[in-house]
Scaffold this motif. Structure first.
Motif, PDB file in Angstrom:
ATOM      1  N   LEU A 121      -8.785  -4.086   3.989  1.00  0.00           N
ATOM      2  CA  LEU A 121      -8.100  -4.264   2.703  1.00  0.00           C
ATOM      3  C   LEU A 121      -6.895  -5.195   2.849  1.00  0.00           C
ATOM      4  CD1 LEU A 121      -8.278  -0.580   1.417  1.00  0.00           C
ATOM      5  CD2 LEU A 121      -9.442  -2.538   0.400  1.00  0.00           C
ATOM      6  N   GLY A 122      -6.175  -5.057   3.960  1.00  0.00           N
ATOM      7  CA  GLY A 122      -5.035  -5.939   4.228  1.00  0.00           C
ATOM      8  C   GLY A 122      -5.485  -7.394   4.282  1.00  0.00           C
ATOM      9  N   ALA A 182      -1.026   4.629   5.788  1.00  0.00           N
ATOM     10  CA  ALA A 182      -2.050   3.655   5.400  1.00  0.00           C
ATOM     11  C   ALA A 182      -1.690   3.028   4.051  1.00  0.00           C
ATOM     12  CB  ALA A 182      -3.411   4.349   5.321  1.00  0.00           C
ATOM     13  N   VAL A 183      -1.309   3.891   3.084  1.00  0.00           N
ATOM     14  CA  VAL A 183      -0.960   3.383   1.750  1.00  0.00           C
ATOM     15  C   VAL A 183       0.263   2.471   1.835  1.00  0.00           C
ATOM     16  CG1 VAL A 183      -0.129   4.080  -0.540  1.00  0.00           C
ATOM     17  CG2 VAL A 183      -2.007   5.319   0.525  1.00  0.00           C
ATOM     18  N   SER A 219     -10.222   5.275   8.391  1.00  0.00           N
ATOM     19  CA  SER A 219      -8.997   4.991   7.654  1.00  0.00           C
ATOM     20  C   SER A 219      -8.381   3.682   8.168  1.00  0.00           C
ATOM     21  CB  SER A 219      -8.020   6.162   7.840  1.00  0.00           C
ATOM     22  OG  SER A 219      -6.842   5.906   7.170  1.00  0.00           O
ATOM     23  N   THR A 220      -8.312   3.546   9.495  1.00  0.00           N
ATOM     24  CA  THR A 220      -7.727   2.334  10.083  1.00  0.00           C
ATOM     25  C   THR A 220      -8.563   1.105   9.729  1.00  0.00           C
ATOM     26  OG1 THR A 220      -6.971   3.713  11.904  1.00  0.00           O
ATOM     27  CG2 THR A 220      -6.869   1.345  12.249  1.00  0.00           C
ATOM     28  N   VAL A 238      -5.484   2.786  -2.397  1.00  0.00           N
ATOM     29  CA  VAL A 238      -4.805   4.033  -2.764  1.00  0.00           C
ATOM     30  C   VAL A 238      -5.844   5.103  -3.100  1.00  0.00           C
ATOM     31  CG1 VAL A 238      -3.261   5.117  -4.446  1.00  0.00           C
ATOM     32  CG2 VAL A 238      -2.713   2.861  -3.537  1.00  0.00           C
ATOM     33  N   VAL A 239      -6.865   4.712  -3.870  1.00  0.00           N
ATOM     34  CA  VAL A 239      -7.905   5.676  -4.255  1.00  0.00           C
ATOM     35  C   VAL A 239      -8.636   6.192  -3.006  1.00  0.00           C
ATOM     36  CG1 VAL A 239     -10.147   5.897  -5.436  1.00  0.00           C
ATOM     37  CG2 VAL A 239      -8.222   4.822  -6.597  1.00  0.00           C
ATOM     38  N   LEU A 240      -8.919   5.273  -2.086  1.00  0.00           N
ATOM     39  CA  LEU A 240      -9.627   5.673  -0.866  1.00  0.00           C
ATOM     40  C   LEU A 240      -8.813   6.681  -0.046  1.00  0.00           C
ATOM     41  CD1 LEU A 240     -11.215   2.441   0.686  1.00  0.00           C
ATOM     42  CD2 LEU A 240     -12.391   4.546   0.092  1.00  0.00           C
TER      43      LEU A 240
END
Lengths: 543, 75
Positions: A75-76, A168-169, A68-69, A117-119
């Motif tokens: 993505l960031g 995360a989102v 997740s991290t 978001v989907v992930l």
């Protein structure tokens, strides 16, 4: 080094900040190592401690947190890259062409956000809700007479998934909105996502609230240590003396509800509400206290919710970080959609200033409360819990002008103390009813218990025999009662702006340490632990 | 600024918009008022107010709202 002896002892027991393993082994070890290493290493100690904590609690499921991290980090950076390309391109264009060139880049950024978001929400949906989904699909197929059915998938859920997924989102969306610069330091982002006090039950932090502080931690200061320990002890008192002491009674009533009349059920609902508040807010006191010891100010998750005058106010004071997440990432984005704005404009012209915006507002509110209910768990009772609050808040908004004119006509002073007291009691009663459905084992059980409060109400539980059959006695209730009064007085003083710890710090050393020792011995003597008590897991960790 | 104050008074008349600086923090404007206000401001000033702009700092006073409007008009 073989750590299996630690794992055997830690595991489940570590989920609670008030478990002996955590309080007397993990936390002191962490504090000692943190204190002796050079300043520049301290943040890494926090990171290692956070991952060790997660590993002790969830074992190999720590992989979820790592992935997740990692995904949030990448993505960031991806969004940041598109934003840099956009800026460079726009700089080269004449002013009048810039507006037309922008949407292409915004669309690309939106796609990355959507992927994030989907992930994260998708993973949460699969792990937490797929069982509930297929259970209902099977039920529906059976109802239609079909012999087809799906096997119910079961996934091991890592601790804190519901909390760190939302974090995360929020990070990805904030980078997209330009509120945050994408973090190029993976370890800083990893500490933000995993900080051990908050990983079990939150609060759900935004990057701006904690990431910078966590990465700049320094030596432990005396004032932070004492203030932090006081907060930790206060939380321990709420959890161990009240929440855990009420647990046998609550469990007995809700597990064998058929044996009891409406009076006992009402007692169970009230005690469960108190238990939940003391358990969750106690844990949040511990989070704030531990954070403060390291010099990190964690966002407050509770602001004395039982002083609320309405349900809307209650939810601004209870689990504040979850409410803020839903407000910022669901409520306002829904009401800010073009179609919603059009709806508001036209409805306002026809229905006026109050009811006009209520239409778009109620659609957004529905989304918020549907998600809020579902966030708490995969069951219809949780969805009902969300819808219950949606209806209450909507009703409050709808009848507000009527209540105002009613009060004016009858010359009722809505600013008077009795009126406020009535509002506080009414709000508390509505909250207790909501919690009854929340705790009941399903919707049917919830309605059955609620119905009993009207059809077979009595005060039979005042009889000592009934209480002892519920796993408690008068001494238990007395201890709980006294502790609730202590919490009430402290809350009242906080509500009036009195800063107790700061006031205490100005007193002489004898008084300061007396308060410390009284609190410690109060917890040791009156805490519900040891023989005859089953350790109670943090209640919000399961959500 | 005058037009902005007219819009605000139309939505929620019980406030002094010339001086008030805690319209959100002081719970003077509710979330429903904000929904109305955003729709009105967008029509009046030909701007788009994204969700990310809906923060207390942008709505606590008429001056802060004007500043946000001017910034969004420039974008």
């Amino acid at each position: 080094m073989d750590l299996s002896f630690l794992l055997a002892g830690c595991g489940k027991a570590m989920t609670s900040f008030f478990a002996l393993t955590f309080l007397f082994l993990f936390l002191p070890a962490c504090l000692i190592i943190y204190s002796i290493v050079p300043r520049s290493w301290k943040k890494y100690i926090l990171l290692i401690a956070s991952y060790l904590f997660f590993w002790f609690v969830s074992g190999t499921l720590v992989i979820y947190l790592i992935l997740s991290t990692l995904s949030v980090f990448l993505l960031g950076l991806w969004i940041d890259r598109i934003q840099t390309q956009m800026k460079d391109h726009l700089k080269e264009l004449p002013k009048e062409e810039r507006k037309a060139a922008k949407p292409k880049y915004m669309r690309r950024q939106k796609r990355v956000v959507l992927l994030g978001v989907v992930l994260h929400i998708g993973l949460l949906l699969v792990i937490k809700y797929s069982g509930f989904f297929f259970l209902n699909v099977n039920g529906f197929l059976k109802l239609c007479g079909s012999s087809v059915w799906f096997s119910i998938p079961r996934f091991a859920m890592p601790i804190g998934l519901s909390f760190f997924s939302l974090q995360a989102v929020s990070y990805i969306v904030d980078v997209y909105h330009g509120l945050e610069k994408a973090d190029r330091n993976f370890l800083r982002l990893a500490l933000f996502m995993s900080f051990f006090p908050q990983i079990v039950e939150g609060p759900i932090c935004r990057y701006s609230q904690t990431a910078g502080q966590l990465w700049q931690v320094g030596p432990i200061k005396y004032e932070n240590l004492t203030f932090g320990l006081q907060r930790l002890l206060y939380g321990a008192m709420k959890k161990v003396v009240v929440a855990d002491r009420l647990n046998p009674l609550v469990t007995q009533i809700f597990d064998t509800t058929n044996n009891y009349d409406g009076g006992v059920i009402a007692l169970g609902a009230v005690c469960y509400t108190i238990q939940l508040y003391m358990d969750f807010s106690g844990a949040m006191d511990a989070v704030a206290g531990i954070g403060q010891i390291f010099g990190v100010t964690m966002p407050e998750n509770f602001e004395r919710p039982f002083f609320s005058h309405s349900i809307s106010e209650f939810w601004k004071r209870w689990h504040i970080s979850l409410g803020a997440w839903f407000r910022d990432y669901i409520f306002y984005p829904v009401t800010s959609a073009k179609s919603m704005k059009k709806l508001t404009s036209s409805a306002r012209k026809k229905l006026g200033n109050h009811f006009g915006p209520l239409i778009a507002g109620s659609i957004a509110l529905f989304c918020v409360w549907f998600c809020n209910g579902l966030w708490h768990g995969a069951a219809w009772s949780f969805i009902f819990f969300g819808m219950y609050h949606f209806v209450l808040i909507l009703t409050e908004n709808m009848i507000a002008p009527a209540v105002k004119s009613f009060n004016t006509k009858l010359h009722i002073n809505s600013a008077s103390k009795p009126y406020h007291a009535m509002q506080i009691v009414r709000t508390a009663v509505l909250v207790v009813i909501g919690e009854l459905f929340f705790r009941a084992g399903g919707l049917q059980a919830g309605f059955s218990m609620f119905g009993k409060m009207f059809t077979s109400f009595s005060f039979s539980w005042l009889n000592g025999d009934t209480l002892s059959s519920l796993g408690v006695d008068w001494q238990d209730m007395l201890i709980v009662g006294i502790t609730i009064i202590i919490v009430f007085v402290v809350s009242l003083m906080n509500e009036k702006g009195i800063k107790l710890r700061e006031s205490l710090a100005k007193k002489n050393i004898v008084l300061r340490w007396s308060v410390f020792y009284i609190l410690i011995f109060y917890i040791i003597i009156f805490g519900a632990y040891g023989f005859g008590y089953i350790p109670v897991d943090p209640m919000y960790a399961q959500f | 600024m005058e037009r902005l104050i007219e819009i605000l008074e139309d939505i929620q008349p019980d406030a002094d918009y010339e001086t008030c600086t805690n319209l959100i923090d002081g719970h003077i404007l509710s979330s429903l008022d904000i929904i109305s206000l955003i729709a009105e401001l967008e029509d009046e000033y030909d701007i788009t107010i994204p969700a990310v702009e809906i923060v207390p700092a942008n709505f606590n006073s008429a001056a802060a709202m004007m500043k946000m409007i001017e910034r969004l008009q420039e974008d």
